[in-house]
Each structure stands twice: as structure tokens, then as C-alpha cells.
Design a protein around this motif. Structure first.
Motif, PDB file in Angstrom:
ATOM      1  N   THR A  76      19.066  60.341  12.165  1.00  0.00           N
ATOM      2  CA  THR A  76      19.662  61.472  12.869  1.00  0.00           C
ATOM      3  C   THR A  76      19.935  61.115  14.326  1.00  0.00           C
ATOM      4  O   THR A  76      19.039  60.666  15.044  1.00  0.00           O
ATOM      5  N   ALA A  77      21.183  61.278  14.728  1.00  0.00           N
ATOM      6  CA  ALA A  77      21.596  60.915  16.082  1.00  0.00           C
ATOM      7  C   ALA A  77      23.064  61.256  16.262  1.00  0.00           C
ATOM      8  O   ALA A  77      23.753  61.600  15.295  1.00  0.00           O
ATOM      9  N   VAL A  78      23.517  61.145  17.494  1.00  0.00           N
ATOM     10  CA  VAL A  78      24.954  61.151  17.758  1.00  0.00           C
ATOM     11  C   VAL A  78      25.425  59.706  17.667  1.00  0.00           C
ATOM     12  O   VAL A  78      24.848  58.818  18.309  1.00  0.00           O
ATOM     13  N   TYR A  79      26.451  59.489  16.868  1.00  0.00           N
ATOM     14  CA  TYR A  79      26.978  58.148  16.650  1.00  0.00           C
ATOM     15  C   TYR A  79      28.266  57.973  17.460  1.00  0.00           C
ATOM     16  O   TYR A  79      29.163  58.818  17.403  1.00  0.00           O
ATOM     17  N   TYR A  80      28.320  56.851  18.168  1.00  0.00           N
ATOM     18  CA  TYR A  80      29.448  56.567  19.043  1.00  0.00           C
ATOM     19  C   TYR A  80      30.161  55.285  18.623  1.00  0.00           C
ATOM     20  O   TYR A  80      29.519  54.275  18.288  1.00  0.00           O
ATOM     21  N   CYS A  81      31.461  55.326  18.673  1.00  0.00           N
ATOM     22  CA  CYS A  81      32.283  54.151  18.432  1.00  0.00           C
ATOM     23  C   CYS A  81      32.529  53.455  19.770  1.00  0.00           C
ATOM     24  O   CYS A  81      32.752  54.116  20.792  1.00  0.00           O
ATOM     25  N   ASN A  82      32.509  52.131  19.735  1.00  0.00           N
ATOM     26  CA  ASN A  82      32.699  51.346  20.956  1.00  0.00           C
ATOM     27  C   ASN A  82      33.695  50.223  20.709  1.00  0.00           C
ATOM     28  O   ASN A  82      33.664  49.568  19.663  1.00  0.00           O
ATOM     29  N   ALA A  83      34.565  50.020  21.679  1.00  0.00           N
ATOM     30  CA  ALA A  83      35.504  48.894  21.661  1.00  0.00           C
ATOM     31  C   ALA A  83      35.209  48.023  22.879  1.00  0.00           C
ATOM     32  O   ALA A  83      35.105  48.533  23.996  1.00  0.00           O
ATOM     33  N   HIS A  84      35.089  46.727  22.663  1.00  0.00           N
ATOM     34  CA  HIS A  84      34.668  45.822  23.737  1.00  0.00           C
ATOM     35  C   HIS A  84      35.506  44.557  23.707  1.00  0.00           C
ATOM     36  O   HIS A  84      35.747  43.974  22.630  1.00  0.00           O
ATOM     37  N   ARG A  85      35.923  44.137  24.904  1.00  0.00           N
ATOM     38  CA  ARG A  85      36.706  42.907  24.998  1.00  0.00           C
ATOM     39  C   ARG A  85      36.526  42.326  26.379  1.00  0.00           C
ATOM     40  O   ARG A  85      36.452  43.065  27.360  1.00  0.00           O
ATOM     41  N   VAL A  86      36.453  41.017  26.446  1.00  0.00           N
ATOM     42  CA  VAL A  86      36.394  40.313  27.727  1.00  0.00           C
ATOM     43  C   VAL A  86      37.571  39.354  27.770  1.00  0.00           C
ATOM     44  O   VAL A  86      37.727  38.503  26.885  1.00  0.00           O
ATOM     45  N   THR A  87      38.412  39.518  28.758  1.00  0.00           N
ATOM     46  CA  THR A  87      39.554  38.637  28.902  1.00  0.00           C
ATOM     47  C   THR A  87      39.885  38.459  30.377  1.00  0.00           C
ATOM     48  O   THR A  87      39.850  39.423  31.141  1.00  0.00           O
ATOM     49  N   GLY A  88      40.153  37.216  30.769  1.00  0.00           N
ATOM     50  CA  GLY A  88      40.465  36.962  32.169  1.00  0.00           C
ATOM     51  C   GLY A  88      39.335  37.343  33.101  1.00  0.00           C
ATOM     52  O   GLY A  88      39.580  37.700  34.260  1.00  0.00           O
ATOM     53  N   GLY A  89      38.115  37.298  32.608  1.00  0.00           N
ATOM     54  CA  GLY A  89      36.973  37.659  33.436  1.00  0.00           C
ATOM     55  C   GLY A  89      36.775  39.152  33.600  1.00  0.00           C
ATOM     56  O   GLY A  89      35.887  39.591  34.347  1.00  0.00           O
ATOM     57  N   ILE A  90      37.578  39.936  32.931  1.00  0.00           N
ATOM     58  CA  ILE A  90      37.476  41.391  33.028  1.00  0.00           C
ATOM     59  C   ILE A  90      36.879  41.935  31.736  1.00  0.00           C
ATOM     60  O   ILE A  90      37.278  41.533  30.646  1.00  0.00           O
ATOM     61  N   VAL A  91      35.929  42.841  31.886  1.00  0.00           N
ATOM     62  CA  VAL A  91      35.285  43.472  30.741  1.00  0.00           C
ATOM     63  C   VAL A  91      35.963  44.811  30.472  1.00  0.00           C
ATOM     64  O   VAL A  91      36.075  45.664  31.362  1.00  0.00           O
ATOM     65  N   TYR A  92      36.411  44.981  29.251  1.00  0.00           N
ATOM     66  CA  TYR A  92      36.989  46.243  28.818  1.00  0.00           C
ATOM     67  C   TYR A  92      36.022  46.880  27.822  1.00  0.00           C
ATOM     68  O   TYR A  92      35.663  46.274  26.816  1.00  0.00           O
ATOM     69  N   ASP A  93      35.602  48.090  28.124  1.00  0.00           N
ATOM     70  CA  ASP A  93      34.596  48.785  27.319  1.00  0.00           C
ATOM     71  C   ASP A  93      35.015  50.240  27.178  1.00  0.00           C
ATOM     72  O   ASP A  93      35.158  50.942  28.178  1.00  0.00           O
ATOM     73  N   TYR A  94      35.214  50.683  25.934  1.00  0.00           N
ATOM     74  CA  TYR A  94      35.655  52.047  25.687  1.00  0.00           C
ATOM     75  C   TYR A  94      34.729  52.720  24.677  1.00  0.00           C
ATOM     76  O   TYR A  94      34.207  52.071  23.773  1.00  0.00           O
TER      77      TYR A  94
END
Length: 119
Positions: free
Chosen positions: A90-108
Motif C-alpha cells: 500500500t502506497a502512492v506509486y509514482y512513475c519516473n523518467a530519467h536521462r543524463v545527456t551532455g552532463g545534464i540530468v533530466y528527471d520527471y
């Protein structure tokens, strides 16, 4: 920019199953590592399952053998099949998208979907 929308949560009895889905916007979904996290009341958010852009999967020990993560790049979707559910899932479930490119971290993150396992 990636927008994530989860669905499929709900109330289920112990031993039951649920399938969570996460729909992602954006044309480069296939390049992101995707994951499901969960957060129970009073606890920290924890990784449940992940699938890389190369489709390598990993699972928390607590869900191994019960949960399966998959992705459909053609539909920009990632799913979490949850079987043999337990009250401790039992919990709140979250979807995550992650990418590292050009030294930049993208996290959604998505907004979350509630999963309640109770009789």
C-alpha cells in the motif's frame, strides 16, 4: 520536457493483482530510463522497479517475483504488473523518467496513483 500520467491504482484484496500504467509525452521516450517508485505514509519514497532504455530491469527485493515492469516505446508507455499483492504494498506509486545527456540530468515525475491492499 516529459509529462507522465499514471493510471490503474485502486483498492485490491491481499493476494490480488493490479496493473499500473504510465503514459509519457514527448518524442524521445525511448531514450529515457523509466521506473516506478512508491511512498507509503510516514516513509521515504523508494524504488520499486526500473527499466532502462536498453530494457534492462531491476527490482526491489520486496517485490521480486511478484511485480513485472515493461515498456512499449511505440506507445510511450511503461507498465507495472503487480501480482500477489500484500498490505505492505500500500502506497502512492509514482512513475519516473530519467536521462543524463551532455552532463545534464533530466528527471520527471508523474502525479502518483494510490494503491491500497486491504481486506
Amino acid at each position: 520536457q516529459v509529462q507522465l500520467v499514471e493510471s490503474g491504482g485502486g483498492l485490491v484484496q491481499p493476494g490480488g493483482s493490479l496493473r499500473l500504467s504510465c503514459a509519457a509525452s514527448g518524442s524521445i521516450f525511448s531514450r529515457y530510463d523509466m521506473a516506478w517508485y512508491r511512498q507509503a505514509p510516514g516513509k521515504q519514497r523508494e524504488l520499486v522497479a526500473g527499466i532502462t532504455s536498453g530494457r534492462t530491469t531491476n527490482y526491489a527485493d520486496s517485490v521480486k517475483g511478484r511485480f513485472t515492469i515493461s515498456r512499449d516505446n511505440a506507445k510511450n508507455m511503461v507498465n507495472l504488473q503487480m501480482n500477489s499483492l500484500k498490505p505492505e504494498d500500500t502506497a502512492v506509486y509514482y512513475c519516473n523518467a530519467h536521462r543524463v545527456t551532455g552532463g545534464i540530468v533530466y528527471d520527471y515525475w508523474g502525479q502518483g496513483t494510490q494503491v491500497t491492499v486491504s481486506s
